[in-house]
Design a protein around this motif. Structure first.
Motif, PDB file in Angstrom:
ATOM      1  N   ALA A  20      62.760 -76.192  12.804  1.00  0.00           N
ATOM      2  CA  ALA A  20      62.822 -76.492  14.233  1.00  0.00           C
ATOM      3  C   ALA A  20      61.881 -75.601  15.035  1.00  0.00           C
ATOM      4  O   ALA A  20      61.479 -75.950  16.134  1.00  0.00           O
ATOM      5  CB  ALA A  20      64.247 -76.321  14.738  1.00  0.00           C
ATOM      6  N   ILE A  21      61.555 -74.423  14.492  1.00  0.00           N
ATOM      7  CA  ILE A  21      60.786 -73.448  15.270  1.00  0.00           C
ATOM      8  C   ILE A  21      59.553 -72.969  14.506  1.00  0.00           C
ATOM      9  O   ILE A  21      59.519 -73.003  13.278  1.00  0.00           O
ATOM     10  CB  ILE A  21      61.657 -72.213  15.631  1.00  0.00           C
ATOM     11  N   ASP A  22      58.577 -72.536  15.272  1.00  0.00           N
ATOM     12  CA  ASP A  22      57.382 -71.945  14.674  1.00  0.00           C
ATOM     13  C   ASP A  22      56.689 -71.117  15.748  1.00  0.00           C
ATOM     14  O   ASP A  22      57.049 -71.191  16.921  1.00  0.00           O
ATOM     15  CB  ASP A  22      56.438 -73.041  14.142  1.00  0.00           C
ATOM     16  N   PHE A  23      55.709 -70.329  15.326  1.00  0.00           N
ATOM     17  CA  PHE A  23      54.894 -69.625  16.310  1.00  0.00           C
ATOM     18  C   PHE A  23      54.086 -70.641  17.091  1.00  0.00           C
ATOM     19  O   PHE A  23      53.646 -71.650  16.532  1.00  0.00           O
ATOM     20  CB  PHE A  23      53.920 -68.669  15.614  1.00  0.00           C
ATOM     21  N   ILE A  24      53.864 -70.356  18.376  1.00  0.00           N
ATOM     22  CA  ILE A  24      52.930 -71.185  19.137  1.00  0.00           C
ATOM     23  C   ILE A  24      51.979 -70.276  19.909  1.00  0.00           C
ATOM     24  O   ILE A  24      52.289 -69.131  20.191  1.00  0.00           O
ATOM     25  CB  ILE A  24      53.628 -72.155  20.110  1.00  0.00           C
ATOM     26  N   SER A  70      58.613 -70.979  19.325  1.00  0.00           N
ATOM     27  CA  SER A  70      59.101 -72.067  20.160  1.00  0.00           C
ATOM     28  C   SER A  70      59.292 -73.332  19.342  1.00  0.00           C
ATOM     29  O   SER A  70      59.020 -73.370  18.150  1.00  0.00           O
ATOM     30  CB  SER A  70      58.144 -72.313  21.321  1.00  0.00           C
ATOM     31  N   THR A  71      59.754 -74.364  20.016  1.00  0.00           N
ATOM     32  CA  THR A  71      59.984 -75.657  19.378  1.00  0.00           C
ATOM     33  C   THR A  71      58.847 -76.601  19.756  1.00  0.00           C
ATOM     34  O   THR A  71      58.014 -76.270  20.603  1.00  0.00           O
ATOM     35  CB  THR A  71      61.305 -76.255  19.885  1.00  0.00           C
ATOM     36  N   PHE A  72      58.843 -77.772  19.189  1.00  0.00           N
ATOM     37  CA  PHE A  72      57.804 -78.767  19.449  1.00  0.00           C
ATOM     38  C   PHE A  72      57.689 -79.034  20.953  1.00  0.00           C
ATOM     39  O   PHE A  72      58.677 -79.343  21.613  1.00  0.00           O
ATOM     40  CB  PHE A  72      58.153 -80.057  18.697  1.00  0.00           C
ATOM     41  N   PHE A  73      56.503 -78.874  21.483  1.00  0.00           N
ATOM     42  CA  PHE A  73      56.213 -79.072  22.905  1.00  0.00           C
ATOM     43  C   PHE A  73      57.147 -78.256  23.811  1.00  0.00           C
ATOM     44  O   PHE A  73      57.466 -78.686  24.914  1.00  0.00           O
ATOM     45  CB  PHE A  73      56.286 -80.564  23.272  1.00  0.00           C
ATOM     46  N   ASP A  74      57.609 -77.118  23.305  1.00  0.00           N
ATOM     47  CA  ASP A  74      58.508 -76.243  24.069  1.00  0.00           C
ATOM     48  C   ASP A  74      59.725 -76.987  24.600  1.00  0.00           C
ATOM     49  O   ASP A  74      60.241 -76.660  25.670  1.00  0.00           O
ATOM     50  CB  ASP A  74      57.760 -75.593  25.250  1.00  0.00           C
TER      51      ASP A  74
END
Lengths: 593, 161
Positions: free
Chosen positions: A169-173, A182-186
């Protein structure tokens, strides 16, 4: 082939270490703890935090111990003036952008960063804050709050979410000062694939990840004398809560738990274990019907709300195989606000149900609209208007939140005299106790299924094949001439493997137990910190010890559950059971589009 | 506000993925093609790529946001590339940026609500003698001052009506 051993020198002492292990582990074997903020053995060895600096003879610079492997002849120093200075600089640089409001932080006194800063003797932070604009806090999830300002970008949460749970669900952005997890498209955790399991909260070295706290709401209902405030506690709580009050890990403190809840002012101290026994009766009957008709086999357990959301998101094709039984938390809420209210002649609108759960996902579960049934039960009988709507479970506290409340109330937990749970919804069996350990639901189900199929009791009721911490466990049991094959998985990455088999139609099993958290509920995302395999094993031991000490160890022997059926539900999987104790699932998009 | 006529169909995205199948780092190559074509990475493309490449959405978002080259919003009709190289910076590039921001109400990297302009900061356009300099759609505007900006922008706005 045995691993090669290297001769190394640590702080001047000759010793041996297995070739290829990293210096954090090599030093630990010699009794030296290297401070780390990002390191997690076998999971996160990225060197992101740089706190684990050590000196290696011949190396030009200080080296990060977690990403440096042992070599023969290595001379390692862990405690020199140069190292002390460097580590201080590293932690001060991390602290430069970290909020200093430790007092009100959820992780206060459980924070690795706070502890290491103290241990390194950091008094002043010599570096200015470089982040120009604060990040916004992610409170989109009912289970977990994410404060990126407190995040030190160690990456532990990302690794747990991707490698152990395989949720991703989360990764560095972004990068540089704008970098965050954060998550996809915050979109926020609440709009993502996040299963609310809270394993990220357990590994976060700071307060960047914490449960969505309900303490304030619970104090408010406790203070309202008009309300009848009922508490239920999950099996895993008793195995772990003592850790916060000076008890050794693995010492169950069930009696003190009940006593402390009574001191907090709850009207009735009930036990989710009552509902766990009920779950076994309902799920067991459902399973036996499916088995007879060879329909929706394998049947998959439904107690773990993290697992349910995972299934709905990633395996929509197998939702029919999941038992329609609600989890014990929700069965409890439904029964307390219907059967118990009716029996005691209490207006259900006045009842507030507070759950104490080892789990962050239970907060999400209690809010699932389709899971609530007590209101519909009473709607016509009491001519309730829509405005008077009430959920089956009002508030969910994690073990950690309950600990804070007990401390805030000034209750001397360790010295309380043991007390028991109240009748009738506090009565339970050993089968329900072991729900808190991976394999426990399976074991409890088989203890009763055997009885239902053969009419005799299973003699050797301890099923060691489904106990313990291996990721996927399997067993087969001959019952009434039929071989029943079962599997147990804990941790969603392991669940994924079993579910891929089911999705392909190749699952050899009849019954599968899934728990979202490694070790089962005792390792849940709401449990006291820290959690690691050693601690998981001890908490599991505590539950099996409780099971052995109880008079009844089979769910179908629970006298209060037997009475519930004779007075109210009539029969397992009957009409009323279906209305109150069963639910349904729906396909979910990974991310809200 | 995705212009549907220039968005690849799912089939076309599938073909693109097929072309890069099994190649290491293929996500970046595919994103490059998408970026070149639309000037940004439409959100729905990420959903397609997640399914076709079996790469988590959060990971795709990580890659898109790591590289400055990839944009998340459709670009404006006119791209304003404002130079922040050493010479332009010293000769008042920051003031020019301030003027652009106050007229267009956007930050660098953003697009105006009417979709007309995008501001992008660049490092040296190779004509330091004209500093401070900006480029709109390939046309160079040199020896800028704050006062000249409204007139230049008006030219593009009027061309629309």
């Amino acid at each position: 082939m045995g691993k090669k051993t290297c001769n190394v020198k640590i702080n001047g002492t000759n010793c041996q270490a297995e070739e290829g292990i990293n210096l954090v582990e090599a030093c630990l074997q010699q009794g030296i703890i290297i401070p780390t903020l990002c390191y997690l053995k076998d999971l996160n060895e990225s060197g992101a935090c740089s706190v684990c600096l050590v000196e290696v003879k011949g190396a030009k610079t200080l080296l990060r111990a977690c990403v440096t492997k042992v070599r023969d002849g290595m001379e390692i120093y862990t405690d020199t003036e140069r190292i002390r200075r460097a580590r201080k600089v590293v932690v001060e640089l991390i602290l430069a952008n970290h909020p200093k409001d430790c007092l009100g932080c959820e992780k206060n006194q459980n924070c690795d960063l706070q502890r290491i800063a103290y241990e390194l003797g950091i008094e002043n932070i010599r570096y200015p804050k470089t982040r120009q604009k604060d990040f916004s806090i992610d409170n989109s999830s009912p289970s977990i709050i994410r404060d990126p300002n407190k995040c030190i970008l160690c990456g532990r949460c990302i690794e747990v979410c991707s490698k152990i749970q395989e949720v991703n669900a989360i990764d560095f952005i972004k990068r540089g000062h704008a970098m965050q997890v954060s998550t996809f498209f915050d979109g926020g955790l609440g709009n993502s694939e996040c299963t609310n399991c809270g394993q990220c909260v357990l590994v976060c070295p700071t307060g960047a990840l914490a449960e969505n706290n309900s303490i304030g709401e619970v104090w408010r209902v406790l203070d309202d004398k008009e309300q009848i405030v009922i508490v239920q506690t999950a099996p895993a709580i008793r195995a772990a809560i003592g850790e916060a009050f000076g008890f050794n890990t693995g010492v169950p403190t069930t009696g003190k738990l009940a006593a402390s809840l009574r001191r907090l002012g709850f009207s009735k101290i009930f036990d989710t274990q009552f509902a766990a026994d009920l779950t076994i009766i309902e799920e067991g009957s459902e399973f036996l019907t499916r088995l007879k008709n060879n329909d929706k086999i394998p049947t998959i357990t439904s107690c773990s709300p993290g697992w349910i959301k995972f299934g709905e998101t990633f395996f929509p094709g197998i939702l029919d195989n999941i038992s329609t039984c609600k989890s014990p938390q929700q069965m409890f809420g439904a029964i307390a606000k219907t059967y118990y209210a009716q029996k005691m002649n209490i207006d259900p609108r006045k009842i507030k149900i507070i759950s104490v759960m080892p789990c962050t996902a239970k907060k999400f579960e209690a809010l699932r609209p389709e899971i609530n049934s007590a209101f519909s039960f009473w709607k016509d009988k009491l001519a309730l208007s829509k405005k008077e709507y009430f959920p089956d479970v009002d508030y969910v506290l994690t073990t950690r939140e309950l600990i804070r409340m007990i401390k805030e109330a000034g209750i001397d937990y360790a010295n309380l005299a043991d007390e028991g749970f109240d009748d009738p919804l506090g009565v339970s069996t050993g089968a329900a106790t072991i729900f808190g350990a991976s394999g426990g639901v399976m074991e409890a189900a088989l203890r009763s299924a055997y009885f239902y199929l053969t009419g005799t009791e299973l003699k050797d009721i301890e099923l060691n094949a489904v106990r313990g911490l291996s990721g996927i466990k399997e067993a087969s049991l001959e019952i009434a001439g039929k071989k029943i094959k079962v599997a147990v998985a804990h941790g969603l990455g392991n669940a994924r493997k079993l579910m891929q088999q089911v999705a392909r139609g190749e699952s050899p099993y009849h019954f599968i137990e899934i728990m979202a958290c490694p070790g089962g509920c005792i390792g849940g995302g709401g449990q006291p910190l820290p959690v690691n395999d050693e601690i998981r094993k001890l908490r599991i031991k505590a539950l099996y010890q409780e099971d052995r000490s109880l008079a009844y160890r089979r769910s179908h022997q629970n006298p209060a559950v037997i009475k519930l059926y004779s007075e109210f539900l009539k029969k397992p999987n009957g009409h009323l059971s279906h209305k109150l104790l069963h639910t349904h699932y729906h396909k979910r998009q990974p991310v809200k589009i | 506000m995705e212009a549907s006529n220039n968005i690849r169909s799912d089939k076309e995205i599938k073909d693109l993925v097929e072309k890069w199948k099994g190649v290491e780092g293929n996500l970046i190559m595919i994103l490059h093609t998408i970026q070149d074509e639309y000037g940004y990475i439409p959100r729905h493309v990420s959903f397609e790529l997640q399914k076709l490449l079996d790469i988590p959405l959060a990971r795709i978002y990580e890659v898109i946001t790591f590289y400055n080259y990839f944009k998340l919003e459709p670009p404006g009709k006119h791209k304003i590339s404002l130079c922040m190289g050493t010479a332009c910076y010293l000769k008042g590039g920051v003031d020019i940026l301030g003027e652009l921001k106050s007229i267009l109400h956007i930050e660098p990297g953003q697009t105006t609500k009417d979709g007309l302009f995008t501001i992008e900061l660049v490092r040296c356009l190779g004509c330091c003698g004209l500093s401070p300099v900006m480029m709109i759609d390939g046309k160079i505007y040199g020896k800028l001052s704050q006062e000249k900006i409204p007139e230049i922008l008006t030219h593009y706005i009027e061309a629309e009506s």
